[in-house]
Design a protein around this motif. Structure first.
Motif, PDB file in Angstrom:
ATOM      1  N   HIS A 262       0.947  -0.747   0.058  1.00  0.00           N
ATOM      2  CA  HIS A 262      -0.386  -0.235   0.029  1.00  0.00           C
ATOM      3  C   HIS A 262       1.164   1.123   0.162  1.00  0.00           C
ATOM      4  O   HIS A 262       2.148   1.228   0.301  1.00  0.00           O
ATOM      5  CB  HIS A 262      -0.738   0.012   1.328  1.00  0.00           C
ATOM      6  CG  HIS A 262      -0.022   0.341   2.794  1.00  0.00           C
ATOM      7  ND1 HIS A 262       0.272  -0.730   3.067  1.00  0.00           N
ATOM      8  CD2 HIS A 262       0.015   1.362   3.621  1.00  0.00           C
ATOM      9  CE1 HIS A 262       1.429  -0.467   4.306  1.00  0.00           C
ATOM     10  NE2 HIS A 262       0.522   0.706   4.387  1.00  0.00           N
ATOM     11  N   SER A 263       0.064   2.473  -0.172  1.00  0.00           N
ATOM     12  CA  SER A 263       1.037   3.518  -0.220  1.00  0.00           C
ATOM     13  C   SER A 263       1.137   4.723   0.605  1.00  0.00           C
ATOM     14  O   SER A 263       1.637   5.657   0.341  1.00  0.00           O
ATOM     15  CB  SER A 263       0.901   3.970  -1.600  1.00  0.00           C
ATOM     16  OG  SER A 263      -0.344   4.525  -1.790  1.00  0.00           O
ATOM     17  N   ASP A 264      -0.439   4.431   1.232  1.00  0.00           N
ATOM     18  CA  ASP A 264      -0.590   5.168   2.507  1.00  0.00           C
ATOM     19  C   ASP A 264      -1.204   6.919   1.496  1.00  0.00           C
ATOM     20  O   ASP A 264       0.049   7.701   2.635  1.00  0.00           O
ATOM     21  CB  ASP A 264       0.788   5.761   3.566  1.00  0.00           C
ATOM     22  CG  ASP A 264       0.396   4.918   4.942  1.00  0.00           C
ATOM     23  OD1 ASP A 264       0.298   3.659   4.415  1.00  0.00           O
ATOM     24  OD2 ASP A 264       2.198   4.599   5.429  1.00  0.00           O
ATOM     25  N   GLU A 265      -1.824   7.154   1.027  1.00  0.00           N
ATOM     26  CA  GLU A 265      -2.199   7.896   0.364  1.00  0.00           C
ATOM     27  C   GLU A 265      -3.251   8.088   0.851  1.00  0.00           C
ATOM     28  O   GLU A 265      -4.387   7.701   1.812  1.00  0.00           O
ATOM     29  CB  GLU A 265      -2.646   8.030  -0.814  1.00  0.00           C
ATOM     30  CG  GLU A 265      -1.236   7.727  -1.616  1.00  0.00           C
ATOM     31  CD  GLU A 265      -1.554   7.816  -3.413  1.00  0.00           C
ATOM     32  OE1 GLU A 265      -2.480   8.223  -3.998  1.00  0.00           O
ATOM     33  OE2 GLU A 265      -0.985   6.525  -4.207  1.00  0.00           O
TER      34      GLU A 265
ATOM     35  N   SER B 133      11.738  -3.326  -4.724  1.00  0.00           N
ATOM     36  CA  SER B 133      11.817  -3.129  -3.271  1.00  0.00           C
ATOM     37  C   SER B 133      13.650  -3.046  -2.587  1.00  0.00           C
ATOM     38  O   SER B 133      14.141  -3.837  -2.595  1.00  0.00           O
ATOM     39  CB  SER B 133      10.989  -3.700  -3.182  1.00  0.00           C
ATOM     40  OG  SER B 133      11.260  -4.644  -2.480  1.00  0.00           O
TER      41      SER B 133
ATOM     42  N   ILE C 191       5.127  10.193   1.563  1.00  0.00           N
ATOM     43  CA  ILE C 191       4.543   9.435   0.666  1.00  0.00           C
ATOM     44  C   ILE C 191       3.794  10.082  -0.202  1.00  0.00           C
ATOM     45  O   ILE C 191       4.058  11.460   0.282  1.00  0.00           O
ATOM     46  CB  ILE C 191       2.956   9.719   2.214  1.00  0.00           C
ATOM     47  CG1 ILE C 191       3.459   9.020   3.455  1.00  0.00           C
ATOM     48  CG2 ILE C 191       1.565   9.522   2.250  1.00  0.00           C
ATOM     49  CD1 ILE C 191       2.471   9.638   4.683  1.00  0.00           C
ATOM     50  N   PRO C 192       3.589   9.342  -0.682  1.00  0.00           N
ATOM     51  CA  PRO C 192       3.210   7.800  -1.556  1.00  0.00           C
ATOM     52  C   PRO C 192       4.285   7.176  -1.083  1.00  0.00           C
ATOM     53  O   PRO C 192       4.979   7.771  -2.488  1.00  0.00           O
ATOM     54  CB  PRO C 192       1.930   7.664  -1.852  1.00  0.00           C
ATOM     55  CG  PRO C 192       2.251   9.164  -2.942  1.00  0.00           C
ATOM     56  CD  PRO C 192       2.782  10.158  -2.575  1.00  0.00           C
ATOM     57  N   THR C 193       4.355   6.449  -1.048  1.00  0.00           N
ATOM     58  CA  THR C 193       5.474   5.576  -1.363  1.00  0.00           C
ATOM     59  C   THR C 193       4.814   4.229  -0.754  1.00  0.00           C
ATOM     60  O   THR C 193       4.663   3.791   0.342  1.00  0.00           O
ATOM     61  CB  THR C 193       6.728   5.604  -0.493  1.00  0.00           C
ATOM     62  OG1 THR C 193       7.236   6.552  -0.870  1.00  0.00           O
ATOM     63  CG2 THR C 193       8.251   4.362  -0.529  1.00  0.00           C
ATOM     64  N   TRP C 194       5.115   3.020  -1.986  1.00  0.00           N
ATOM     65  CA  TRP C 194       5.153   1.925  -1.680  1.00  0.00           C
ATOM     66  C   TRP C 194       5.510   1.279  -0.760  1.00  0.00           C
ATOM     67  O   TRP C 194       6.876   1.415  -1.170  1.00  0.00           O
ATOM     68  CB  TRP C 194       4.415   0.842  -3.072  1.00  0.00           C
ATOM     69  CG  TRP C 194       3.227   1.442  -3.604  1.00  0.00           C
ATOM     70  CD1 TRP C 194       3.432   2.823  -5.096  1.00  0.00           C
ATOM     71  CD2 TRP C 194       2.364   1.242  -3.500  1.00  0.00           C
ATOM     72  NE1 TRP C 194       2.254   2.663  -5.645  1.00  0.00           N
ATOM     73  CE2 TRP C 194       1.529   1.770  -5.348  1.00  0.00           C
ATOM     74  CE3 TRP C 194       1.611  -0.370  -2.897  1.00  0.00           C
ATOM     75  CZ2 TRP C 194       0.150   1.679  -4.894  1.00  0.00           C
ATOM     76  CZ3 TRP C 194       0.448  -0.064  -3.474  1.00  0.00           C
ATOM     77  CH2 TRP C 194      -0.638   0.661  -4.041  1.00  0.00           C
ATOM     78  N   HIS C 195       4.544   0.438   0.143  1.00  0.00           N
ATOM     79  CA  HIS C 195       6.023  -0.607   1.269  1.00  0.00           C
ATOM     80  C   HIS C 195       4.795  -1.817   1.706  1.00  0.00           C
ATOM     81  O   HIS C 195       3.721  -1.955   1.334  1.00  0.00           O
ATOM     82  CB  HIS C 195       6.140   0.164   2.774  1.00  0.00           C
ATOM     83  CG  HIS C 195       4.752   0.989   2.974  1.00  0.00           C
ATOM     84  ND1 HIS C 195       4.036   2.197   2.322  1.00  0.00           N
ATOM     85  CD2 HIS C 195       4.375   0.535   3.972  1.00  0.00           C
ATOM     86  CE1 HIS C 195       3.320   2.448   3.431  1.00  0.00           C
ATOM     87  NE2 HIS C 195       2.997   1.489   4.048  1.00  0.00           N
TER      88      HIS C 195
ATOM     89  N   SER D 283      13.293   8.878  -1.713  1.00  0.00           N
ATOM     90  CA  SER D 283      11.664   8.204  -1.420  1.00  0.00           C
ATOM     91  C   SER D 283      12.024   8.007   0.413  1.00  0.00           C
ATOM     92  O   SER D 283      10.644   7.902   0.968  1.00  0.00           O
ATOM     93  CB  SER D 283      11.283   7.159  -2.017  1.00  0.00           C
ATOM     94  OG  SER D 283      12.076   6.523  -1.724  1.00  0.00           O
TER      95      SER D 283
END
Length: 139
Positions: free
Chosen positions: A44-47, A83, A98-102, A133
């Motif tokens: 997810h990316s916490d948007e 990653s 944010i946003p960064t996929w993790h 990032s």
């Protein structure tokens, strides 16, 4: 208990600014997670909708963790197929924009104890451009 950790994070605002160039203004939300055997966190990316926090943090509270037990944090780089895997380490701090996929990989059934972290989001007064990032700080 999470208020104690919130105070610890606030005490390192100057360090966060020095390392990232981002000047934190307040913690926008935080929580403690305990990853038991079989637990994971899907990508997810916490948007968030505006006004959104600009950075997420993960403070490691797990001592003596083996990579064989899973529970690794993966943070996506510029290449969407790549990653960086980060081993849980006590008193380490992971910061990412944010946003960064993790994600967090599944904790193996052989793990002798839970993986525990304090996580949350930081809002900032200023957000300068940076090629990075994410940042990983460990002793």
């Amino acid at each position: 208990m999470s208020n104690d950790f919130k105070l610890i994070m606030e005490e390192v605002y100057d360090d966060i600014e020095y390392i990232t160039g981002i000047k934190p203004s307040y913690i926008n939300g935080s929580f403690i997670s305990s990853y038991e055997r079989g637990c994971f966190l899907a990508p997810h990316s916490d948007e968030f909708p505006p006004p959104a926090p600009c950075m997420a943090f993960v403070l490691g509270l797990t001592e003596k963790w083996s990579p064989h037990w899973g529970g690794l944090t993966h943070i996506a780089g510029k290449d969407p197929l790549a990653s960086t895997a980060i081993l849980p380490k006590y008193n380490s701090l992971v910061l990412f924009k944010i946003p960064t996929w993790h994600m967090v990989t599944e904790v193996a059934q052989c793990a002798p104890h839970n993986r525990v972290v304090y996580s949350g989001w930081i809002s900032a007064e200023s957000i300068p451009h940076s090629e990075s990032s994410f940042w990983f700080l460990a002793d």
